[in-house]
Scaffold this motif. Sequence first.
Motif, PDB file in Angstrom:
ATOM      1  N   ASN A 117       0.847  -1.192   0.000  1.00  0.00           N
ATOM      2  CA  ASN A 117       0.000   0.000   0.000  1.00  0.00           C
ATOM      3  C   ASN A 117       0.884   1.245   0.000  1.00  0.00           C
ATOM      4  O   ASN A 117       1.560   1.550   0.992  1.00  0.00           O
ATOM      5  N   ARG A 118       0.893   1.939  -1.116  1.00  0.00           N
ATOM      6  CA  ARG A 118       1.758   3.109  -1.254  1.00  0.00           C
ATOM      7  C   ARG A 118       1.400   4.220  -0.262  1.00  0.00           C
ATOM      8  O   ARG A 118       2.283   4.936   0.233  1.00  0.00           O
ATOM      9  N   ASP A 127       9.638   5.320   1.287  1.00  0.00           N
ATOM     10  CA  ASP A 127       9.536   5.708  -0.114  1.00  0.00           C
ATOM     11  C   ASP A 127       8.716   4.668  -0.874  1.00  0.00           C
ATOM     12  O   ASP A 127       9.152   3.527  -1.031  1.00  0.00           O
ATOM     13  N   PRO A 128       7.528   5.035  -1.380  1.00  0.00           N
ATOM     14  CA  PRO A 128       6.687   4.053  -2.069  1.00  0.00           C
ATOM     15  C   PRO A 128       7.272   3.589  -3.406  1.00  0.00           C
ATOM     16  O   PRO A 128       6.796   2.598  -3.976  1.00  0.00           O
ATOM     17  N   ASN A 232      -5.884  -1.678   5.399  1.00  0.00           N
ATOM     18  CA  ASN A 232      -5.481  -2.105   6.739  1.00  0.00           C
ATOM     19  C   ASN A 232      -4.183  -2.910   6.777  1.00  0.00           C
ATOM     20  O   ASN A 232      -3.752  -3.332   7.845  1.00  0.00           O
ATOM     21  N   VAL A 233      -3.576  -3.144   5.615  1.00  0.00           N
ATOM     22  CA  VAL A 233      -2.360  -3.968   5.542  1.00  0.00           C
ATOM     23  C   VAL A 233      -1.323  -3.258   4.692  1.00  0.00           C
ATOM     24  O   VAL A 233      -1.625  -2.783   3.590  1.00  0.00           O
ATOM     25  N   GLY A 234      -0.089  -3.191   5.200  1.00  0.00           N
ATOM     26  CA  GLY A 234       0.967  -2.498   4.484  1.00  0.00           C
ATOM     27  C   GLY A 234       1.559  -3.282   3.337  1.00  0.00           C
ATOM     28  O   GLY A 234       1.769  -2.744   2.243  1.00  0.00           O
ATOM     29  N   MET A 235       1.837  -4.575   3.580  1.00  0.00           N
ATOM     30  CA  MET A 235       2.501  -5.411   2.571  1.00  0.00           C
ATOM     31  C   MET A 235       2.050  -6.853   2.721  1.00  0.00           C
ATOM     32  O   MET A 235       1.655  -7.285   3.798  1.00  0.00           O
ATOM     33  N   ALA A 256      -2.969   3.713  -4.988  1.00  0.00           N
ATOM     34  CA  ALA A 256      -2.398   3.228  -3.725  1.00  0.00           C
ATOM     35  C   ALA A 256      -1.759   1.850  -3.873  1.00  0.00           C
ATOM     36  O   ALA A 256      -1.089   1.369  -2.959  1.00  0.00           O
ATOM     37  N   PHE A 257      -1.964   1.226  -5.017  1.00  0.00           N
ATOM     38  CA  PHE A 257      -1.477  -0.141  -5.221  1.00  0.00           C
ATOM     39  C   PHE A 257      -0.019  -0.120  -5.664  1.00  0.00           C
ATOM     40  O   PHE A 257       0.336   0.519  -6.642  1.00  0.00           O
TER      41      PHE A 257
END
Length: 416
Positions: A117-118, A127-128, A232-235, A256-257
């Motif tokens: 999630n960027r 850094d996304p 709700n989840v970063g990676m 955001a993907f």
Amino acid sequence: MGKPPATNTAAVELFERQVAAFEEANPNITIEASDVPWDAKTFATRLAGGSAPTLLRVPLTEPPALIERGQVADIADAAAELESFDDLNPRVMQFLERDGAVYGIPEKSYAFGLVYNRDLFEQAGLDPDSPPETWDEVREYAAQIAETTGKTGFGEITTNNSGGWHLTGYDYTFGGRIIEQDSNGEWSAAFNDDAAREVLELWKAMRWEDDSLGDNVLGKQEDLVAEFTAGNVGMWVSAPPDVYPNYIAAGGDPEAFGAGPMPQGGADATLAGATVLMVNAAATEAEKEAAVKWIDWRALRPNYDLEVAAETAEASAADGLPVGVPVLPIFSDEAYAEYRDAIAEYVNVPVENFDPYVESLGALEYVPEPEVASQEIYAALDPVVQAILTDPNADIETLLADAETRVNAILAQYAS
């Protein structure tokens, strides 16, 4: 095989239009379609009894055993007549060719990578455009996301065979393998080693020391897609191109993907899979030729016939479907580049967000899923992952030893 399930009415309608067009172009060929999905045990009986379809649609785990048992046909002569055959990706075809024989053609392929999630990266001061490339970095990023945003830093799945699937993919990045075959052709478990211990130690540390995995650790891929889409989840790890359409369908924000490389533990490898089309060894020469023509019509043309590709992309974009998601191509890089150019005006996906994933695909070794009994093995490994993530006192050595016994019992059924 290959007709979509009746519940997917739009896909069924498209399939039936393709059948009608194919039969009109090939009046001497009739398609009798089946929507029955592949099941190794069921089809072992059907192939042995002569009741299996002419055209088989199987996961990449199945070809070695099917070839070894002589249950699929060499289609080299018919395949050589295809305009696109020479452009098929050799990194996928390596699993389908032996000594000049061709036993199958890929329909689609995938490789594990990092989905992230960027927005959460930015909120956590990360850094996304530079996702983590190693498991040590994943652990650091996950802890930072969890601490600064209160969200799950790294999501995990452990049920419906997904725990074993992920353990396998992570194991490969440390140089491990799940099963091995000796000189007599006998299979045995190979995961009771340092590579698997590294994976389990990593999970244990992230869950119980860093508290970056969250508390929802007993779910399947669909559950994690929903949590990820909700922000709700970063990676987490999956095949990014396969996740994206579901993410968009569920209302996810395209911007955001993010898609990054499969995190590494030193092996520069990633789990790769595919759906493969193979022809029953009992087929006549005419049936083999007809099957290969149908494979070309439905599976290959939309990827190499630039006019068909553009028409498909235009229609999909008009329906609001994602167009232009970067994938692990079944064709050569050159052919894939021409395909991308042909659909360029209809692309509605933030392609640049996939760049870190795409760049990694040429640098990593593709390792297939276990060659035999893959789903049974994954089911036997699920409890290992579940125990590590639900019990802070879980003993890694005992879990691996118990799983080794279970997997060897499964493999004994596949003795040559």
